[in-house]
Design an enzyme around this catalytic site. Structure first.
Site, PDB file in Angstrom:
ATOM      1  N   ARG A  57       0.816  -1.212   0.000  1.00 52.25           N
ATOM      2  CA  ARG A  57       0.000   0.000   0.000  1.00 52.25           C
ATOM      3  C   ARG A  57       0.856   1.271   0.000  1.00 52.25           C
ATOM      4  O   ARG A  57       0.554   2.228  -0.712  1.00 52.25           O
ATOM      5  CB  ARG A  57      -0.916   0.004   1.226  1.00 52.25           C
ATOM      6  N   ASP A 158     -16.340   9.207   7.297  1.00 52.56           N
ATOM      7  CA  ASP A 158     -15.247   8.253   7.162  1.00 52.56           C
ATOM      8  C   ASP A 158     -13.931   9.017   7.295  1.00 52.56           C
ATOM      9  O   ASP A 158     -13.882  10.228   7.056  1.00 52.56           O
ATOM     10  CB  ASP A 158     -15.300   7.527   5.809  1.00 52.56           C
TER      11      ASP A 158
END
Length: 291
Positions: A57, A158
């Site tokens: 990532r 979020d």
């Protein structure tokens, strides 16, 4: 994740490269520091076996900056505590696993809960990810309340800004939508044509019910106000330690109406974490009498 996390941090990210094939240097010290930083920033507990995922990532961020050592990337971050790169760092280490009407048994329970309400219904999706959950909530409210749903509000938050941007667009590949029954697809989506073929957009009357906001569940202040008829915080608490879970649950309590519902993920159990809530059943909680 809930993603808050969601927004959720999970999975190996499909990375299977051997150490010899790696072009970037990730030391044990770097990995330990990454685990510390994401815990401090987002409360996410990264297990030892997530090292491959972390490499996969964050490698994109290093390459973006022309770096070859994770230590240099981390040093750059820590020199600039207010830098935008922190947002990219956090986004990279959260995973947005979601779907329309995921854990489907929750939505009839929500529908029944609000069916007789005459005042404005408000629901908080605390880990909105790419939008499937809050839009599913909005669709449920429209099915349960008809024209009265026009006044309802779904607050969707979020920590992942990239996920929220996709959620605001409300555009999804047809294979994400196709699992719904045909009636819901016709009522709640507009199928794309031409260059939009293969995609569907959430209809404006559904999208207008949802307000998206960036929110870190660990932040000292939340940019939202209760009370809510229901809070959805599903499949995000599993990435926090019990101390963090307990703190978040205590903060949820005053934001719920006295008869409000808290929806948890299928693998989450709050009964032994906080006395603010009691289990009603089917991973749904209500406020304890003393909360």
């Amino acid at each position: 994740m809930n993603s808050h996390v969601s927004h959720e941090a999970a999975g190996q990210g499909g990375w299977s490269a051997s150490m010899a094939e790696r072009d970037l240097v990730l030391t044990e010290k770097d990995f330990t520091r990454i685990r510390e930083l994401i815990y401090q920033r987002a409360g996410i507990v990264l297990a030892e076996h997530k090292r491959e995922m972390v490499y996969s990532r964050l490698a994109k961020r290093l390459r973006h900056h022309g770096l070859t050592h994770f230590s240099d990337y981390l040093a750059r971050l820590e020199r600039q505590p207010e830098a935008r790169e922190w947002e990219a760092f956090t986004n990279a280490l959260t995973t947005n696993l979601t779907a329309f009407f995921r854990e489907a048994h929750h939505f009839p329970l929500l529908s029944k809960h609000v069916a007789e309400r005459r005042d404005t219904v408000r629901v908080w999706s605390a880990a909105a990810s790419t939008g499937e959950e809050p839009y599913s909530i909005a669709m449920t409210l429209r099915e349960a309340l008809g024209s009265r749903a026009e006044q309802c509000k779904v607050v969707a938050t979020d920590i992942d800004s990239d996920a929220l941007n996709r959620a605001r667009d409300g555009i999804y590949a047809m294979d994400q939508v196709a699992k719904l029954d045909e009636g819901r697809i016709k009522r709640f989506f507009q199928k794309g044509s031409g260059r939009r073929a293969g995609f569907a957009r959430v209809r404006p009357e559904v999208a207008s019910m949802v307000e998206f906001k960036s929110l870190n569940l660990l932040a000292p202040g939340w940019p939202i106000e209760g009370p809510f008829d229901a809070i959805f915080c599903r499949n995000v608490m599993i990435y926090f330690d019990k101390t963090t879970q307990a703190k978040i649950l205590q903060r949820f309590a005053p934001l719920l109406k006295p008869d409000g519902l808290l929806f948890a993920g299928h693998s989450e159990n709050f009964s032994y974490i906080s006395d603010a809530f009691r289990l009603r059943g089917q991973t749904v909680y209500t406020l304890s009498p003393r909360a």
